[in-house]
Scaffold this motif. Structure first.
Motif, PDB file in Angstrom:
ATOM      1  N   ILE A  44       0.859  -1.187   0.000  1.00 36.95           N
ATOM      2  CA  ILE A  44       0.000   0.000   0.000  1.00 36.95           C
ATOM      3  C   ILE A  44       0.890   1.229   0.000  1.00 36.95           C
ATOM      4  O   ILE A  44       1.810   1.331   0.801  1.00 36.95           O
ATOM      5  N   ASN A  45       0.592   2.149  -0.886  1.00 36.67           N
ATOM      6  CA  ASN A  45       1.425   3.335  -1.011  1.00 36.67           C
ATOM      7  C   ASN A  45       0.678   4.629  -0.752  1.00 36.67           C
ATOM      8  O   ASN A  45       1.210   5.702  -0.998  1.00 36.67           O
ATOM      9  N   HIS A  46      -0.564   4.535  -0.284  1.00 37.30           N
ATOM     10  CA  HIS A  46      -1.331   5.757  -0.084  1.00 37.30           C
ATOM     11  C   HIS A  46      -2.415   5.594   0.983  1.00 37.30           C
ATOM     12  O   HIS A  46      -2.802   4.494   1.320  1.00 37.30           O
ATOM     13  N   VAL A  47      -2.847   6.727   1.479  1.00 32.16           N
ATOM     14  CA  VAL A  47      -3.944   6.850   2.438  1.00 32.16           C
ATOM     15  C   VAL A  47      -5.063   7.536   1.687  1.00 32.16           C
ATOM     16  O   VAL A  47      -4.814   8.369   0.812  1.00 32.16           O
ATOM     17  N   GLY A  48      -6.314   7.200   2.000  1.00 31.56           N
ATOM     18  CA  GLY A  48      -7.417   7.808   1.271  1.00 31.56           C
ATOM     19  C   GLY A  48      -8.538   8.283   2.160  1.00 31.56           C
ATOM     20  O   GLY A  48      -8.629   7.924   3.338  1.00 31.56           O
ATOM     21  N   PHE A  49      -9.406   9.069   1.564  1.00 31.90           N
ATOM     22  CA  PHE A  49     -10.601   9.583   2.220  1.00 31.90           C
ATOM     23  C   PHE A  49     -11.715   9.542   1.186  1.00 31.90           C
ATOM     24  O   PHE A  49     -11.562  10.072   0.085  1.00 31.90           O
ATOM     25  N   THR A  50     -12.825   8.893   1.532  1.00 30.16           N
ATOM     26  CA  THR A  50     -13.928   8.781   0.576  1.00 30.16           C
ATOM     27  C   THR A  50     -14.733  10.062   0.553  1.00 30.16           C
ATOM     28  O   THR A  50     -15.352  10.440   1.538  1.00 30.16           O
ATOM     29  N   LYS A  51     -14.697  10.696  -0.567  1.00 32.84           N
ATOM     30  CA  LYS A  51     -15.448  11.926  -0.788  1.00 32.84           C
ATOM     31  C   LYS A  51     -16.833  11.596  -1.357  1.00 32.84           C
ATOM     32  O   LYS A  51     -17.831  12.191  -0.994  1.00 32.84           O
ATOM     33  N   LYS A  52     -16.848  10.593  -2.246  1.00 31.60           N
ATOM     34  CA  LYS A  52     -18.097  10.185  -2.881  1.00 31.60           C
ATOM     35  C   LYS A  52     -17.987   8.704  -3.229  1.00 31.60           C
ATOM     36  O   LYS A  52     -16.947   8.245  -3.683  1.00 31.60           O
ATOM     37  N   GLY A  53     -19.055   7.962  -2.972  1.00 30.26           N
ATOM     38  CA  GLY A  53     -19.078   6.561  -3.351  1.00 30.26           C
ATOM     39  C   GLY A  53     -18.933   5.609  -2.182  1.00 30.26           C
ATOM     40  O   GLY A  53     -18.770   6.020  -1.036  1.00 30.26           O
ATOM     41  N   VAL A  54     -18.997   4.314  -2.507  1.00 29.95           N
ATOM     42  CA  VAL A  54     -18.908   3.252  -1.508  1.00 29.95           C
ATOM     43  C   VAL A  54     -17.889   2.222  -1.986  1.00 29.95           C
ATOM     44  O   VAL A  54     -17.884   1.836  -3.151  1.00 29.95           O
ATOM     45  N   LEU A  55     -17.045   1.800  -1.051  1.00 31.56           N
ATOM     46  CA  LEU A  55     -16.088   0.732  -1.312  1.00 31.56           C
ATOM     47  C   LEU A  55     -16.391  -0.413  -0.371  1.00 31.56           C
ATOM     48  O   LEU A  55     -17.036  -0.216   0.660  1.00 31.56           O
ATOM     49  N   ARG A  56     -15.911  -1.579  -0.708  1.00 27.55           N
ATOM     50  CA  ARG A  56     -16.056  -2.705   0.215  1.00 27.55           C
ATOM     51  C   ARG A  56     -14.695  -3.301   0.477  1.00 27.55           C
ATOM     52  O   ARG A  56     -13.801  -3.279  -0.368  1.00 27.55           O
ATOM     53  N   VAL A  57     -14.542  -3.825   1.682  1.00 23.89           N
ATOM     54  CA  VAL A  57     -13.321  -4.515   2.082  1.00 23.89           C
ATOM     55  C   VAL A  57     -13.674  -5.992   2.137  1.00 23.89           C
ATOM     56  O   VAL A  57     -14.626  -6.382   2.806  1.00 23.89           O
ATOM     57  N   TYR A  58     -12.907  -6.801   1.391  1.00 24.95           N
ATOM     58  CA  TYR A  58     -13.204  -8.230   1.384  1.00 24.95           C
ATOM     59  C   TYR A  58     -11.923  -9.047   1.279  1.00 24.95           C
ATOM     60  O   TYR A  58     -10.851  -8.529   0.992  1.00 24.95           O
ATOM     61  N   TYR A  59     -12.074 -10.345   1.545  1.00 25.61           N
ATOM     62  CA  TYR A  59     -10.962 -11.282   1.455  1.00 25.61           C
ATOM     63  C   TYR A  59     -11.521 -12.619   0.991  1.00 25.61           C
ATOM     64  O   TYR A  59     -12.741 -12.795   0.869  1.00 25.61           O
ATOM     65  N   TYR A  60     -10.639 -13.560   0.719  1.00 22.98           N
ATOM     66  CA  TYR A  60     -11.049 -14.920   0.365  1.00 22.98           C
ATOM     67  C   TYR A  60     -10.730 -15.842   1.528  1.00 22.98           C
ATOM     68  O   TYR A  60      -9.613 -15.810   2.064  1.00 22.98           O
ATOM     69  N   ASN A  61     -11.706 -16.675   1.925  1.00 16.80           N
ATOM     70  CA  ASN A  61     -11.472 -17.609   3.024  1.00 16.80           C
ATOM     71  C   ASN A  61     -10.750 -18.859   2.503  1.00 16.80           C
ATOM     72  O   ASN A  61     -10.412 -18.942   1.316  1.00 16.80           O
ATOM     73  N   ASN A  62     -10.534 -19.843   3.374  1.00 15.21           N
ATOM     74  CA  ASN A  62      -9.797 -21.067   3.009  1.00 15.21           C
ATOM     75  C   ASN A  62     -10.483 -21.875   1.908  1.00 15.21           C
ATOM     76  O   ASN A  62      -9.831 -22.651   1.220  1.00 15.21           O
ATOM     77  N   GLN A  63     -11.785 -21.711   1.762  1.00 13.65           N
ATOM     78  CA  GLN A  63     -12.521 -22.423   0.725  1.00 13.65           C
ATOM     79  C   GLN A  63     -12.598 -21.627  -0.582  1.00 13.65           C
ATOM     80  O   GLN A  63     -13.272 -22.030  -1.522  1.00 13.65           O
ATOM     81  N   GLY A  64     -11.930 -20.464  -0.606  1.00  4.07           N
ATOM     82  CA  GLY A  64     -11.932 -19.643  -1.814  1.00  4.07           C
ATOM     83  C   GLY A  64     -13.175 -18.784  -1.972  1.00  4.07           C
ATOM     84  O   GLY A  64     -13.410 -18.210  -3.032  1.00  4.07           O
ATOM     85  N   GLU A  65     -13.972 -18.688  -0.910  1.00  7.14           N
ATOM     86  CA  GLU A  65     -15.186 -17.864  -0.958  1.00  7.14           C
ATOM     87  C   GLU A  65     -14.840 -16.418  -0.622  1.00  7.14           C
ATOM     88  O   GLU A  65     -14.022 -16.157   0.261  1.00  7.14           O
ATOM     89  N   GLU A  66     -15.503 -15.522  -1.327  1.00  2.71           N
ATOM     90  CA  GLU A  66     -15.299 -14.094  -1.093  1.00  2.71           C
ATOM     91  C   GLU A  66     -16.119 -13.678   0.128  1.00  2.71           C
ATOM     92  O   GLU A  66     -17.318 -13.920   0.176  1.00  2.71           O
ATOM     93  N   ILE A  67     -15.472 -13.068   1.113  1.00  2.44           N
ATOM     94  CA  ILE A  67     -16.138 -12.649   2.342  1.00  2.44           C
ATOM     95  C   ILE A  67     -16.015 -11.131   2.482  1.00  2.44           C
ATOM     96  O   ILE A  67     -14.905 -10.600   2.564  1.00  2.44           O
ATOM     97  N   THR A  68     -17.158 -10.446   2.519  1.00  2.00           N
ATOM     98  CA  THR A  68     -17.158  -8.997   2.698  1.00  2.00           C
ATOM     99  C   THR A  68     -17.065  -8.698   4.187  1.00  2.00           C
ATOM    100  O   THR A  68     -17.904  -9.139   4.964  1.00  2.00           O
ATOM    101  N   ARG A  69     -16.033  -7.964   4.586  1.00  2.00           N
ATOM    102  CA  ARG A  69     -15.846  -7.619   6.004  1.00  2.00           C
ATOM    103  C   ARG A  69     -16.622  -6.376   6.391  1.00  2.00           C
ATOM    104  O   ARG A  69     -17.238  -6.328   7.441  1.00  2.00           O
TER     105      ARG A  69
END
Length: 189
Positions: A44-69
């Protein structure tokens, strides 16, 4: 930039000269839907601030499923730890759910601000503490709730996000299947 400065001023005082420095060190970027703000395995090379819009933070579990945190909506600071100088490599993705506009700072510019503005770290620590507390308050109750209660709670806590986030992401965040979420939504009417 105005939104970012207003946000920071909620947590501490900044004079005009300090705000001018911050403005000089910042840049505004746009992300299209599905663009990444950061990706697992890449430094990671930057810090951010959301001015407009929505982001999601997610990862893949041991079964390869996408999990939204969790979701990052407007007026939130996107940090990756306390030590900006570290070469942090995340295990999660931060992805735009809809077109986003962000105020961003390179690691160098963020460090310059921190080294120049007395009290900057205290302001940032207050923000981090508040955002961590909010994240825990949103996530913790999900463990012991049924699907309907989880969804109703989501609608209550994120009223402005309910219609902006794809149902598959909402279901993943709530820890239920998309078909279960569809049944819950039909029952609620």
């Amino acid at each position: 930039m105005e939104e970012f400065l207003d946000f920071m001023l909620q947590f501490g005082h900044l004079n005009q000269q300090q705000m001018d420095l911050i403005t000089k060190k910042a840049e505004t970027i746009e992300l299209s839907t599905d663009d990444y703000f950061w990706e697992a395995g890449k430094p990671i090379n930057h810090v951010g601030f959301t001015k407009k819009g929505v982001l999601r933070v997610y990862y893949y579990n041991n079964q390869g499923e996408e999990i939204t945190r969790y979701f990052i909506e407007e007026n939130l600071l996107i940090l990756y730890g306390h030590d900006i100088g570290s070469n942090y490599v995340p295990s999660e993705y931060v992805q735009a759910i809809e077109p986003c506009e962000l105020v961003v700072f390179s690691k160098k510019n963020w460090r310059d601000i921190s080294e120049t503005i007395v009290g900057w770290e205290a302001i940032v620590q207050k923000i981090v503490a508040k955002q961590q507390k909010e994240k825990l308050e949103r996530r913790s109750p999900l463990i012991e709730q049924d699907a309907k209660t989880r969804y109703l709670g989501f609608m209550q806590k994120f009223p402005n996000l309910v219609n902006r986030i794809p149902l598959s992401y909402v279901a993943s965040y709530l820890g239920i299947t998309q078909s279960t979420l569809s049944r819950v939504r039909k029952r609620i009417g």
